[in-house]
Scaffold this active site. Sequence first.
Site, PDB file in Angstrom:
ATOM      1  N   HIS A 132       0.438  -1.243   0.322  1.00  0.00           N
ATOM      2  CA  HIS A 132      -0.241   0.090  -0.199  1.00  0.00           C
ATOM      3  C   HIS A 132       0.880   1.198   0.451  1.00  0.00           C
ATOM      4  O   HIS A 132       0.891   2.222   1.032  1.00  0.00           O
ATOM      5  CB  HIS A 132      -1.011  -0.320   1.365  1.00  0.00           C
ATOM      6  CG  HIS A 132      -1.988  -1.225   0.715  1.00  0.00           C
ATOM      7  ND1 HIS A 132      -2.315  -1.436   0.105  1.00  0.00           N
ATOM      8  CD2 HIS A 132      -2.392  -2.144   2.037  1.00  0.00           C
ATOM      9  CE1 HIS A 132      -3.403  -2.553  -0.175  1.00  0.00           C
ATOM     10  NE2 HIS A 132      -3.697  -2.560   1.365  1.00  0.00           N
ATOM     11  N   HIS A 206      -9.624   1.842  -0.199  1.00  0.00           N
ATOM     12  CA  HIS A 206      -9.589   1.183   0.951  1.00  0.00           C
ATOM     13  C   HIS A 206     -11.017   1.029   2.259  1.00  0.00           C
ATOM     14  O   HIS A 206     -10.804   0.647   3.466  1.00  0.00           O
ATOM     15  CB  HIS A 206      -8.237   0.666   1.632  1.00  0.00           C
ATOM     16  CG  HIS A 206      -8.085  -0.165   2.150  1.00  0.00           C
ATOM     17  ND1 HIS A 206      -8.722  -1.242   2.518  1.00  0.00           N
ATOM     18  CD2 HIS A 206      -6.780  -1.060   1.386  1.00  0.00           C
ATOM     19  CE1 HIS A 206      -7.725  -2.035   3.460  1.00  0.00           C
ATOM     20  NE2 HIS A 206      -7.320  -2.553   2.456  1.00  0.00           N
ATOM     21  N   GLU A 344     -11.219  -3.701  -3.753  1.00  0.00           N
ATOM     22  CA  GLU A 344     -10.154  -2.732  -3.786  1.00  0.00           C
ATOM     23  C   GLU A 344      -9.673  -3.125  -4.791  1.00  0.00           C
ATOM     24  O   GLU A 344      -9.127  -3.997  -5.486  1.00  0.00           O
ATOM     25  CB  GLU A 344      -9.059  -3.243  -3.107  1.00  0.00           C
ATOM     26  CG  GLU A 344      -9.323  -3.020  -1.507  1.00  0.00           C
ATOM     27  CD  GLU A 344      -8.148  -4.005  -0.787  1.00  0.00           C
ATOM     28  OE1 GLU A 344      -7.381  -3.622  -1.217  1.00  0.00           O
ATOM     29  OE2 GLU A 344      -8.775  -4.702   0.196  1.00  0.00           O
TER      30      GLU A 344
HETATM   31  C1  BGC Z   1      -4.593  -6.580   1.870  1.00  0.00           C
HETATM   32  C2  BGC Z   1      -4.212  -7.381   3.050  1.00  0.00           C
HETATM   33  C3  BGC Z   1      -3.840  -6.019   3.994  1.00  0.00           C
HETATM   34  C4  BGC Z   1      -4.772  -4.689   4.271  1.00  0.00           C
HETATM   35  C5  BGC Z   1      -4.027  -4.413   5.113  1.00  0.00           C
HETATM   36  C6  BGC Z   1      -4.921  -5.341   2.292  1.00  0.00           C
HETATM   37  O1  BGC Z   1      -5.663  -4.773   0.753  1.00  0.00           O
HETATM   38  O2  BGC Z   1      -4.856  -6.954   0.742  1.00  0.00           O
HETATM   39  O3  BGC Z   1      -3.600  -8.389   3.287  1.00  0.00           O
HETATM   40  O4  BGC Z   1      -3.683  -6.651   5.398  1.00  0.00           O
HETATM   41  O5  BGC Z   1      -5.131  -4.816   3.103  1.00  0.00           O
HETATM   42  O6  BGC Z   1      -5.351  -2.966   5.560  1.00  0.00           O
END
Ligand code: BGC
Length: 379
Positions: A132, A206, A344
């Site tokens: 991310h 998210h 997402e």
């Molecule tokens: C991921 C997860 C991660 C989360 C964090 C998601 O997009 O796929 O593995 O723990 O984001 O908030």
Amino acid sequence: MTKMTNCLMALLALGPMALGMGSAQAATATRAPFGQLADGTKVEAVTLTNGHGISARIMTLGATLQSLVVPDKAGNKADITLGYDNAQDYLSHPDYFGASVGRYANRIAKGKFTLDGKSYTLATNDGPNSLHGGLKGFDKRMWAIESVSSGPEASVTLAYTSADGEEGFPGELKVTATYSLNEDNTLRLQYKATTSKPTVLNLTNHSYFNLSGNDARDVMGNMVTLHAARFTPVDATLIPTGERRAVAGTPFDFRTPHRVGDRIRDGRDQQIRYGRGYDHNFIVDGAAGTLRPAAVVEDPVSGRVMQISVTAPGIQFYTGNFLDGTFFGKNSRAYRQGDAICLEPGVFPDSPNHPDFPTARLNPGQTYTNTIVYKFSAK
Ligand code: BGC
């Protein structure tokens, strides 16, 4: 004139919405302070509201969807997203609640990729991988409110400029996020970006959805449909192996509606073990680049239904498997595994290291877009 007549005249002057008759022009956007961060930075929020009881609050920290209020089948309104009541908590306990994620949403293996023969190294903030956008991704940045408008559609555009080299990515990236709410109970979110040098990116939202709202039941009883005949299996660190696997005959087959909880503990499938449940990229049927249905979530108790359409090639379906009860969110509620569904939309995880995946590359002169449409109803 009597008081009553005065009141009626005032309502008529306000137009049909004030009389609860519905209107094509009722959506409003209001801008207000939303507290401040520990370092004194002031945060603002814009709330988009339509005439059918839906309202979306977007804050400048992370261009985050901080709350999303939607009526249930009885007309009771509740916030259907996880998050915090104040801005600083989003920084103190980052879990990307409602955030705009970038530069690269999802994982890049070992925090490394090459572009035009040059190697780039990113921070590894998720075991051996980059997740991310790195240590200080777009979710932790202050975005500027570029425009706000009311009308048939209420909208806000937020902008952020990411410096060349920020978090290890090449090129100065100029990004906008536009949230729009209309009277058709549709919240539309569009990310756009341009770059000064060839780069890679994957911008998404998210949000953690729990359609039960204030009841805060977990999501195991939600019915999910995913318009995806294939998904991308992962290794033990959640990096795609490169395979595109048919969902048929697996716990990943959501082509018809299934309860989230029905197969989420089925450890006969190694992918469920690796993900601790669902934490996988599904390949959305149809042509990437065109807006098409990707997912439907239904909560049979509240009756709330959310339909998601996307332009992206993939959608990550994540069931909050890493929420461990140590986070206390809105209304001091502990968030635990299975409390929410994240959907997402984006390119596939680790695309920069998979030349045969849809490209994450953006060149100068091109405009990147990622459009996500959430439509709400109740039955
Ligand atoms: C991921 C997860 C991660 C989360 C964090 C998601 O997009 O796929 O593995 O723990 O984001 O908030």
